[in-house]
Design a protein around this motif. Structure first.
Motif, PDB file in Angstrom:
ATOM      1  N   GLU A 263       7.493   3.961  29.030  1.00 25.39           N
ATOM      2  CA  GLU A 263       6.315   3.244  28.574  1.00 25.39           C
ATOM      3  C   GLU A 263       5.169   3.387  29.556  1.00 25.39           C
ATOM      4  N   SER A 264       5.487   3.516  30.848  1.00 23.47           N
ATOM      5  CA  SER A 264       4.410   3.698  31.816  1.00 23.47           C
ATOM      6  C   SER A 264       4.914   4.458  33.033  1.00 23.47           C
ATOM      7  N   TYR A 265       3.967   5.007  33.767  1.00 18.70           N
ATOM      8  CA  TYR A 265       4.277   5.748  35.011  1.00 18.70           C
ATOM      9  C   TYR A 265       5.034   4.837  35.973  1.00 18.70           C
ATOM     10  N   ASP A 266       4.499   3.616  36.140  1.00 17.94           N
ATOM     11  CA  ASP A 266       5.119   2.691  37.102  1.00 17.94           C
ATOM     12  C   ASP A 266       6.544   2.330  36.699  1.00 17.94           C
ATOM     13  N   ASP A 267       6.759   2.130  35.388  1.00 19.55           N
ATOM     14  CA  ASP A 267       8.117   1.820  34.911  1.00 19.55           C
ATOM     15  C   ASP A 267       9.073   2.948  35.276  1.00 19.55           C
ATOM     16  N   ASP A 268       8.604   4.193  35.056  1.00 17.86           N
ATOM     17  CA  ASP A 268       9.487   5.333  35.298  1.00 17.86           C
ATOM     18  C   ASP A 268       9.892   5.389  36.775  1.00 17.86           C
ATOM     19  N   ILE A 269       8.917   5.110  37.658  1.00 19.18           N
ATOM     20  CA  ILE A 269       9.229   5.127  39.094  1.00 19.18           C
ATOM     21  C   ILE A 269      10.162   3.957  39.434  1.00 19.18           C
ATOM     22  N   ARG A 270       9.920   2.815  38.801  1.00 16.34           N
ATOM     23  CA  ARG A 270      10.780   1.648  39.051  1.00 16.34           C
ATOM     24  C   ARG A 270      12.233   1.969  38.628  1.00 16.34           C
ATOM     25  N   TYR A 271      12.384   2.623  37.485  1.00 18.70           N
ATOM     26  CA  TYR A 271      13.741   2.950  37.030  1.00 18.70           C
ATOM     27  C   TYR A 271      14.384   4.015  37.922  1.00 18.70           C
ATOM     28  N   LEU A 272      13.566   4.951  38.439  1.00 18.50           N
ATOM     29  CA  LEU A 272      14.119   5.928  39.381  1.00 18.50           C
ATOM     30  C   LEU A 272      14.596   5.207  40.641  1.00 18.50           C
ATOM     31  N   LYS A 273      13.785   4.248  41.095  1.00 24.99           N
ATOM     32  CA  LYS A 273      14.186   3.478  42.281  1.00 24.99           C
ATOM     33  C   LYS A 273      15.508   2.749  42.013  1.00 24.99           C
ATOM     34  N   GLY A 274      15.650   2.256  40.778  1.00 17.46           N
ATOM     35  CA  GLY A 274      16.881   1.557  40.392  1.00 17.46           C
ATOM     36  C   GLY A 274      18.101   2.463  40.507  1.00 17.46           C
ATOM     37  N   LYS A 275      17.910   3.764  40.241  1.00 17.42           N
ATOM     38  CA  LYS A 275      19.033   4.698  40.335  1.00 17.42           C
ATOM     39  C   LYS A 275      19.442   4.861  41.805  1.00 17.42           C
ATOM     40  N   PHE A 276      18.432   4.882  42.704  1.00 18.93           N
ATOM     41  CA  PHE A 276      18.763   4.987  44.134  1.00 18.93           C
ATOM     42  C   PHE A 276      19.407   3.688  44.622  1.00 18.93           C
ATOM     43  N   GLU A 277      18.889   2.555  44.143  1.00 20.36           N
ATOM     44  CA  GLU A 277      19.469   1.276  44.571  1.00 20.36           C
ATOM     45  C   GLU A 277      20.916   1.145  44.092  1.00 20.36           C
ATOM     46  N   ALA A 278      21.223   1.796  42.967  1.00 21.44           N
ATOM     47  CA  ALA A 278      22.599   1.747  42.455  1.00 21.44           C
ATOM     48  C   ALA A 278      23.525   2.673  43.239  1.00 21.44           C
ATOM     49  N   GLY A 279      22.948   3.571  44.054  1.00 19.87           N
ATOM     50  CA  GLY A 279      23.812   4.413  44.886  1.00 19.87           C
ATOM     51  C   GLY A 279      23.567   5.905  44.815  1.00 19.87           C
ATOM     52  N   ALA A 280      22.498   6.350  44.116  1.00 16.51           N
ATOM     53  CA  ALA A 280      22.227   7.795  44.074  1.00 16.51           C
ATOM     54  C   ALA A 280      21.765   8.273  45.448  1.00 16.51           C
ATOM     55  N   ASP A 281      22.019   9.567  45.730  1.00 19.31           N
ATOM     56  CA  ASP A 281      21.657  10.127  47.038  1.00 19.31           C
ATOM     57  C   ASP A 281      20.388  10.965  46.993  1.00 19.31           C
ATOM     58  N   SER A 282      20.195  11.703  45.907  1.00 21.13           N
ATOM     59  CA  SER A 282      19.001  12.544  45.803  1.00 21.13           C
ATOM     60  C   SER A 282      18.714  12.805  44.332  1.00 21.13           C
ATOM     61  N   ALA A 283      17.538  13.398  44.069  1.00 21.33           N
ATOM     62  CA  ALA A 283      17.148  13.618  42.671  1.00 21.33           C
ATOM     63  C   ALA A 283      16.718  15.064  42.458  1.00 21.33           C
ATOM     64  N   LEU A 284      16.922  15.524  41.228  1.00 19.83           N
ATOM     65  CA  LEU A 284      16.463  16.847  40.786  1.00 19.83           C
ATOM     66  C   LEU A 284      15.438  16.579  39.697  1.00 19.83           C
ATOM     67  N   THR A 285      14.319  17.297  39.719  1.00 16.65           N
ATOM     68  CA  THR A 285      13.300  16.950  38.716  1.00 16.65           C
ATOM     69  C   THR A 285      13.392  17.804  37.456  1.00 16.65           C
ATOM     70  N   GLN A 286      12.803  17.258  36.407  1.00 15.33           N
ATOM     71  CA  GLN A 286      12.496  18.055  35.220  1.00 15.33           C
ATOM     72  C   GLN A 286      11.552  19.162  35.671  1.00 15.33           C
ATOM     73  N   TYR A 287      11.529  20.289  34.983  1.00 15.41           N
ATOM     74  CA  TYR A 287      10.634  21.372  35.400  1.00 15.41           C
ATOM     75  C   TYR A 287       9.186  21.043  35.047  1.00 15.41           C
ATOM     76  N   PHE A 288       8.279  21.709  35.716  1.00 15.86           N
ATOM     77  CA  PHE A 288       6.844  21.518  35.510  1.00 15.86           C
ATOM     78  C   PHE A 288       6.161  22.764  36.056  1.00 15.86           C
ATOM     79  N   TYR A 289       4.895  22.980  35.649  1.00 16.92           N
ATOM     80  CA  TYR A 289       4.165  24.141  36.162  1.00 16.92           C
ATOM     81  C   TYR A 289       2.926  23.736  36.947  1.00 16.92           C
TER      82      TYR A 289
END
Ligand code: FAD
Length: 278
Positions: free
Chosen positions: A145-171
């Motif tokens: 729904e928003s840029y900030d939400d997406d970052i908040r949910y990514l942060k939630g993945k790290f808080e749950a125990g993720a170590d690193s992230a791989l991004t969707q592709y972009f140009y």
């Protein structure tokens, strides 16, 4: 510089024995770049459960550092636990944890489980055994729904125990650099590795990009669509993606994760253009 850069390669599980042979040959060719790991995607409806697990355990048997992608899809906890146990016993120590997308036609069967819940589930049942990668979206996940939400949910993945992230592709490298700034401001300090999609078949790429929310810059689309000769598309694709990778690494990206489409080329040429594998 190339020594400290983390390279990884993503495969999809082929449907035929010939496809599988090709994947193993591609894996051998890409080994020259001393990747941190290879990964194998997973059909979130369980559609590739056996093939993904089979390829992962086969490669692991050969001593390869290999990470299965994993999501709940419509599966219950026992099925996911079964896969985790199988991977642990095979010596797999890295997983790409995702919510996934249901294949069309299976959407009503089950409620998708968010990736942060899968990360928490894996940590609860296997402790620190696995290095957990999650997905990140510099151009924002299409359902967000928003840029900030997406970052908040990514942060939630790290808080749950993720170590690193791989991004969707972009140009557009600025999308990545801005995203990294915003993640840092939000308190995310884990590595976020850009996902790289080499360009071979432009028509397919344009169609796929519409669905996954990756933007193809207008100038690139126009140039590509004006070409009739596949060789011209290949050459421009190589130039654009090599330049993109160079800009990302110069700007401080900690690594590159290649969506290989199970192909040796153009991945190896791009990496050699960057000075890897010399
Ligand atoms: P999530 O992180 O769960 O996010 C999904 C959406 O929900 C986002 O819009 C997010 O903002 C929102 N959200 C997240 N958490 C919450 C929450 N707690 N509450 C409310 N909203 C929330 N797909 C496959 O099917 N198989 C694969 O093997 C595969 N591999 C991939 C590898 C990489 C590197 C990437 C970048 C993507 C891959 N995908 C794969 C695609 C991915 O599954 C889809 O983009 C999917 O739609 C989202 O998965 P996710 O893990 O990012 O989901």
């Amino acid at each position: 510089m190339t020594d400290s850069i983390r390279i990884s390669f993503e495969f999809f599980p082929p449907k035929t024995p010939e496809g599988r042979e090709k994947l193993y040959k591609t894996r051998e060719a890409l080994q020259a770049f001393n990747p941190e790991f290879f990964s194998v995607t997973y059909g979130a409806g369980g559609t590739t459960r056996e093939t993904t697990a089979d390829i992962v355990t086969n490669l692991r048997r050969d001593g390869i550092s290999i990470a299965p992608h994993l999501s709940f899809g419509g599966d219950n906890e026992e099925t996911v636990l079964g896969l985790l146990k199988q991977y642990q016993e095979a010596g797999v120590d890295r997983i790409v944890a995702l919510r996934g997308d249901m294949p069309s036609g299976m959407g009503a069967v089950a409620q998708l489980v968010y990736a942060n819940e899968l990360v928490a589930f894996v940590r609860r049942h296997t402790g620190d055994h696995f290095h957990l990668e999650v997905a990140a979206y510099p151009e924002i996940h299409p359902e967000s729904e928003s840029y900030d939400d997406d970052i908040r949910y990514l942060k939630g993945k790290f808080e749950a125990g993720a170590d690193s992230a791989l991004t969707q592709y972009f140009y557009n490298p600025d999308a990545y650099f801005y995203f990294i700034d915003q993640c840092e401001k939000a308190g995310i300090d884990a590595p976020i590795i850009p996902g790289i999609m080499p360009i071979t078949n432009f028509a397919n790429l344009a169609r796929f990009s519409r669905n996954c929310g990756a933007e193809i810059p207008r100038w690139l689309r126009h140039r590509m669509e004006s070409y009739r000769d596949p060789e011209d598309i290949r050459k421009l694709g190589l130039e654009v993606v090599s330049d993109l990778c160079e800009t990302l690494l110069e700007g401080g990206a900690p690594g590159l994760h290649f969506y290989t489409m199970n192909q040796v080329e153009p991945n190896t040429t791009i990496l050699r253009n960057l000075g890897f594998g010399q």
